[in-house]
Motif scaffolding. Structure first.
Motif, PDB file in Angstrom:
ATOM      1  N   ASN A 178       0.819  -1.052   0.148  1.00  0.00           N
ATOM      2  CA  ASN A 178      -0.085  -0.249   0.038  1.00  0.00           C
ATOM      3  C   ASN A 178       0.709   1.400   0.011  1.00  0.00           C
ATOM      4  OD1 ASN A 178      -2.832   0.051  -0.384  1.00  0.00           O
ATOM      5  ND2 ASN A 178      -2.908   1.007   1.689  1.00  0.00           N
ATOM      6  N   SER A 208       1.431   2.215  -8.136  1.00  0.00           N
ATOM      7  CA  SER A 208       1.207   3.633  -8.770  1.00  0.00           C
ATOM      8  C   SER A 208       2.493   4.245  -9.332  1.00  0.00           C
ATOM      9  CB  SER A 208       0.633   4.809  -7.667  1.00  0.00           C
ATOM     10  OG  SER A 208      -0.691   4.020  -7.231  1.00  0.00           O
ATOM     11  N   ASP A 266       1.692  14.360  -2.332  1.00  0.00           N
ATOM     12  CA  ASP A 266       0.520  15.313  -2.222  1.00  0.00           C
ATOM     13  C   ASP A 266      -0.245  15.357  -1.052  1.00  0.00           C
ATOM     14  OD1 ASP A 266      -1.936  13.307  -3.155  1.00  0.00           O
ATOM     15  OD2 ASP A 266       0.018  12.645  -3.555  1.00  0.00           O
ATOM     16  N   ALA A 315       2.410  10.208  -7.227  1.00  0.00           N
ATOM     17  CA  ALA A 315       1.632   9.454  -8.505  1.00  0.00           C
ATOM     18  C   ALA A 315       0.568  10.435  -8.996  1.00  0.00           C
ATOM     19  CB  ALA A 315       1.011   8.157  -8.303  1.00  0.00           C
TER      20      ALA A 315
HETATM   21  N1  LIG Z   1      -2.765  10.652  -2.884  1.00  0.00           N
HETATM   22  C1  LIG Z   1      -2.062   9.817  -3.493  1.00  0.00           C
HETATM   23  N2  LIG Z   1      -2.483   8.529  -3.331  1.00  0.00           N
HETATM   24  C2  LIG Z   1      -1.571   7.530  -3.808  1.00  0.00           C
HETATM   25  C3  LIG Z   1      -0.470   7.943  -4.307  1.00  0.00           C
HETATM   26  N3  LIG Z   1       0.205   6.695  -4.847  1.00  0.00           N
HETATM   27  C4  LIG Z   1      -0.874   5.580  -4.501  1.00  0.00           C
HETATM   28  N4  LIG Z   1      -1.972   5.942  -3.785  1.00  0.00           N
HETATM   29  C5  LIG Z   1      -3.123   5.309  -3.390  1.00  0.00           C
HETATM   30  O1  LIG Z   1      -2.384   4.475  -2.384  1.00  0.00           O
HETATM   31  C6  LIG Z   1      -3.115   3.179  -2.477  1.00  0.00           C
HETATM   32  C7  LIG Z   1      -2.000   2.020  -2.579  1.00  0.00           C
HETATM   33  O2  LIG Z   1      -1.737   2.537  -3.932  1.00  0.00           O
HETATM   34  P1  LIG Z   1      -0.664   1.125  -4.729  1.00  0.00           P
HETATM   35  O3  LIG Z   1      -0.055   1.846  -5.715  1.00  0.00           O
HETATM   36  O4  LIG Z   1      -1.713  -0.021  -4.727  1.00  0.00           O
HETATM   37  O5  LIG Z   1       0.278   0.784  -3.705  1.00  0.00           O
HETATM   38  P2  LIG Z   1       1.141  -0.855  -3.565  1.00  0.00           P
HETATM   39  O6  LIG Z   1       0.506  -1.770  -2.733  1.00  0.00           O
HETATM   40  O7  LIG Z   1       2.334  -0.264  -2.906  1.00  0.00           O
HETATM   41  O8  LIG Z   1       1.268  -1.237  -5.066  1.00  0.00           O
HETATM   42  C8  LIG Z   1      -4.185   3.217  -3.544  1.00  0.00           C
HETATM   43  O9  LIG Z   1      -5.518   3.745  -3.267  1.00  0.00           O
HETATM   44  C9  LIG Z   1      -3.557   4.659  -4.486  1.00  0.00           C
HETATM   45  O10 LIG Z   1      -4.505   5.281  -5.386  1.00  0.00           O
HETATM   46  C10 LIG Z   1       0.084   9.215  -4.375  1.00  0.00           C
HETATM   47  O11 LIG Z   1       0.887   9.385  -4.938  1.00  0.00           O
HETATM   48  N5  LIG Z   1      -0.797   9.980  -4.025  1.00  0.00           N
END
Ligand SMILES: Nc1nc2c(ncn2[C@@H]2O[C@H](COP(=O)(O)OP(=O)(O)O)[C@@H](O)[C@H]2O)c(=O)[nH]1
Ligand SMILES: [Mg+2]
Length: 201
Positions: A33, A38, A145, A177
């Motif tokens: 998460n 992203s 952000d 992202a």
């Molecule tokens: N505000 C914001 N939310 C993000 C960002 N990157 C990821 N998220 C949110 O965090 C959650 C987890 O992101 P994900 O990319 O699936 O994380 P992973 O489990 O590390 O692959 C999702 O709801 C994304 O939309 C970011 O740069 N800014």
């Protein structure tokens, strides 16, 4: 901004399944998460290179992508998810260790940390592993952000203090992202390390 083509070239649940490649490799890792999928999608500007999921801890394997015909990007399984068995955790730790120990073309690791959180033990354990295995790594602060610039500065200071004696830390990189902050800087760093590797060969 350019769209980079990316192709999944392999998935590994165990070291014997790591694909044989001869391109410079870049690994992306972090807690479930943290925003890894992203970030990978932002880097290549794809909607769905790495599955952005609402269910953390789902990806157990290591995914290898060939990007722009020049690099291998490696999506490491997320860690630190509370709801997994001890067996799963041990399996993750072993796969993680073997990957970072064995990969000969691995030139740089991006360790993603959530910029909203204070330094986490589990992330610092990864740092220790990279130091032990003499792997170059950078710390990427995700989701910037969501926090103020003052808090970001404070966060970087906290990490600077904790990692002041580290030898293989390349830099701290704020990322988002949502705004794409840090994307160009990260791509520039990747290009630089890929070039360096080519010259050494
Ligand atoms: N505000 C914001 N939310 C993000 C960002 N990157 C990821 N998220 C949110 O965090 C959650 C987890 O992101 P994900 O990319 O699936 O994380 P992973 O489990 O590390 O692959 C999702 O709801 C994304 O939309 C970011 O740069 N800014
Ligand atoms: Mg993911």
């Amino acid at each position: 901004m350019k769209l980079l083509d990316a192709e999944l070239i392999g998935s590994a649940f165990k070291p014997e399944e790591f694909p044989k490649t001869d391109l410079p490799e870049f690994a992306f890792c972090g807690r479930s998460n943290v925003g890894k999928s992203s970030l990978l999608n932002t880097l290549v500007l794809r909607e769905n290179l790495a599955h952005v999921s609402s269910k953390p801890g789902k990806t157990r394997q290591i995914n290898f992508y060939k990007v722009a015909g020049k690099y291998i990007f490696v999506d490491m399984p997320g860690f630190g998810y509370a709801n997994v068995s001890k067996d799963e955790r041990l399996r993750w730790a072993e796969l993680n260790y073997e990957y970072f120990k064995r990969r000969e073309n691995l030139v740089l690791v991006a360790l993603l940390v959530d910029s909203r959180l204070e330094p986490q033990k589990i992330d610092l354990a990864q740092v220790e592993l990279f130091e032990e295995l003499r792997r170059n790594y950078l710390i990427v602060f995700t989701k910037t952000d969501k926090i103020s610039e003052d808090l970001l500065k404070k966060r970087i200071k906290e990490f600077e203090f904790l990692l002041q004696y580290c030898n293989f830390l390349i830099e701290f990189l704020p990322f988002s992202a949502v705004t794409k902050r840090g994307r160009e800087e990260l791509l520039a760093l990747i290009r630089k390390f890929a070039e360096k590797e080519k010259m050494l060969k």
